[in-house]
Design a protein around this motif. Structure first.
Motif, PDB file in Angstrom:
ATOM      1  N   ARG A  81      -5.243   6.648  -7.585  1.00  8.05           N
ATOM      2  CA  ARG A  81      -5.897   7.947  -7.492  1.00  8.05           C
ATOM      3  C   ARG A  81      -4.877   8.966  -7.024  1.00  8.05           C
ATOM      4  O   ARG A  81      -4.023   8.657  -6.207  1.00  8.05           O
ATOM      5  CB  ARG A  81      -7.035   7.834  -6.469  1.00  8.05           C
TER       6      ARG A  81
ATOM      7  N   ALA B  83      -0.069   5.573  -8.603  1.00 10.72           N
ATOM      8  CA  ALA B  83      -1.173   5.443  -7.656  1.00 10.72           C
ATOM      9  C   ALA B  83      -2.471   5.322  -8.445  1.00 10.72           C
ATOM     10  O   ALA B  83      -2.579   5.833  -9.547  1.00 10.72           O
ATOM     11  CB  ALA B  83      -1.243   6.657  -6.741  1.00 10.72           C
TER      12      ALA B  83
ATOM     13  N   GLU C 227       8.033   7.887   0.000  1.00 13.33           N
ATOM     14  CA  GLU C 227       6.851   7.255   0.594  1.00 13.33           C
ATOM     15  C   GLU C 227       5.865   8.312   1.105  1.00 13.33           C
ATOM     16  O   GLU C 227       4.656   8.207   0.901  1.00 13.33           O
ATOM     17  CB  GLU C 227       7.269   6.338   1.741  1.00 13.33           C
TER      18      GLU C 227
ATOM     19  N   SER D 203      -1.764  10.018  -2.808  1.00 12.71           N
ATOM     20  CA  SER D 203      -2.823   9.015  -2.928  1.00 12.71           C
ATOM     21  C   SER D 203      -4.010   9.329  -2.025  1.00 12.71           C
ATOM     22  O   SER D 203      -5.077   8.734  -2.167  1.00 12.71           O
ATOM     23  CB  SER D 203      -2.278   7.625  -2.581  1.00 12.71           C
ATOM     24  N   GLY D 204      -3.813  10.251  -1.083  1.00 13.33           N
ATOM     25  CA  GLY D 204      -4.883  10.600  -0.160  1.00 13.33           C
ATOM     26  C   GLY D 204      -4.918   9.726   1.077  1.00 13.33           C
ATOM     27  O   GLY D 204      -5.776   9.899   1.940  1.00 13.33           O
ATOM     28  N   SER D 205      -3.968   8.797   1.209  1.00 16.60           N
ATOM     29  CA  SER D 205      -3.981   7.920   2.379  1.00 16.60           C
ATOM     30  C   SER D 205      -3.417   8.599   3.626  1.00 16.60           C
ATOM     31  O   SER D 205      -3.665   8.148   4.743  1.00 16.60           O
ATOM     32  CB  SER D 205      -3.218   6.622   2.095  1.00 16.60           C
ATOM     33  N   VAL D 206      -2.667   9.696   3.437  1.00 20.75           N
ATOM     34  CA  VAL D 206      -2.142  10.485   4.553  1.00 20.75           C
ATOM     35  C   VAL D 206      -2.443  11.949   4.268  1.00 20.75           C
ATOM     36  O   VAL D 206      -2.184  12.435   3.172  1.00 20.75           O
ATOM     37  CB  VAL D 206      -0.606  10.292   4.714  1.00 20.75           C
ATOM     38  N   ASP D 207      -3.006  12.627   5.257  1.00 15.48           N
ATOM     39  CA  ASP D 207      -3.261  14.055   5.121  1.00 15.48           C
ATOM     40  C   ASP D 207      -1.928  14.792   5.185  1.00 15.48           C
ATOM     41  O   ASP D 207      -1.025  14.414   5.943  1.00 15.48           O
ATOM     42  CB  ASP D 207      -4.172  14.526   6.257  1.00 15.48           C
TER      43      ASP D 207
ATOM     44  N   ARG E 177       4.129   9.962  -1.868  1.00 14.86           N
ATOM     45  CA  ARG E 177       3.144   9.037  -2.464  1.00 14.86           C
ATOM     46  C   ARG E 177       1.913   8.897  -1.581  1.00 14.86           C
ATOM     47  O   ARG E 177       0.791   8.836  -2.079  1.00 14.86           O
ATOM     48  CB  ARG E 177       3.797   7.677  -2.703  1.00 14.86           C
ATOM     49  N   ALA E 178       2.131   8.826  -0.274  1.00 14.78           N
ATOM     50  CA  ALA E 178       0.999   8.675   0.648  1.00 14.78           C
ATOM     51  C   ALA E 178       0.092   9.903   0.611  1.00 14.78           C
ATOM     52  O   ALA E 178      -1.133   9.781   0.606  1.00 14.78           O
ATOM     53  CB  ALA E 178       1.510   8.425   2.066  1.00 14.78           C
TER      54      ALA E 178
END
Length: 129
Positions: A5, A3, A44, A51-55, A47-48
């Motif tokens: 970040r 990732a 998934e 990466s900060g894309s999912v809380d 990883r989400a």
């Protein structure tokens, strides 16, 4: 994990009770994200979150992710039930070795996290993480 970040321990404090638990949770998510032996939904999810894309709270409430967790727990339980005594002893020894490596890694991360940050005198922070 590849990732751009990765979240910091502090970003897990909404679910973790203290910095130590946040550190362990982040490391666990990284392990899940990198585990080729796990299904794609679990990887998934990890990883989400990393990466900060999912809380993380949202991930724990997503039916797809919770189903993947329960399915994996069922597989682990079934495999444990099928082990012989000798296999259980071997698994226990392997776990102890793995746990010792994990503890050493945690100790290294704690040392970095808890190291004092010194001002370099040039307006920046030396040793910044």
């Amino acid at each position: 994990m590849t990732a751009d970040r990765e979240i910091q321990d502090e970003e897990l404090m909404g679910i973790a009770q203290d910095p130590e638990q946040a550190l362990r949770l982040r490391r666990s998510l990284r392990t899940i994200a990198d585990a080729t032996s796990l299904g794609p939904d679990l990887r998934e999810m990890a990883r989400a979150v990393l990466s900060g894309s999912v809380d993380i709270k949202d991930a724990f409430q997503d039916p797809r992710y919770t189903e993947a967790v329960f399915q994996r727990m069922h597989e682990i339980r079934r495999a444990a039930d099928d082990q012989t005594y000798a296999e259980r002893q071997q698994s226990k020894a392997q776990f102890e070795q793995w746990d010792a490596r994990q503890q050493a890694g945690l100790d290294r991360e704690r040392a970095v996290r808890d190291a004092p940050v010194h001002d370099s005198g040039r307006g920046g922070r030396a040793g910044q993480r």
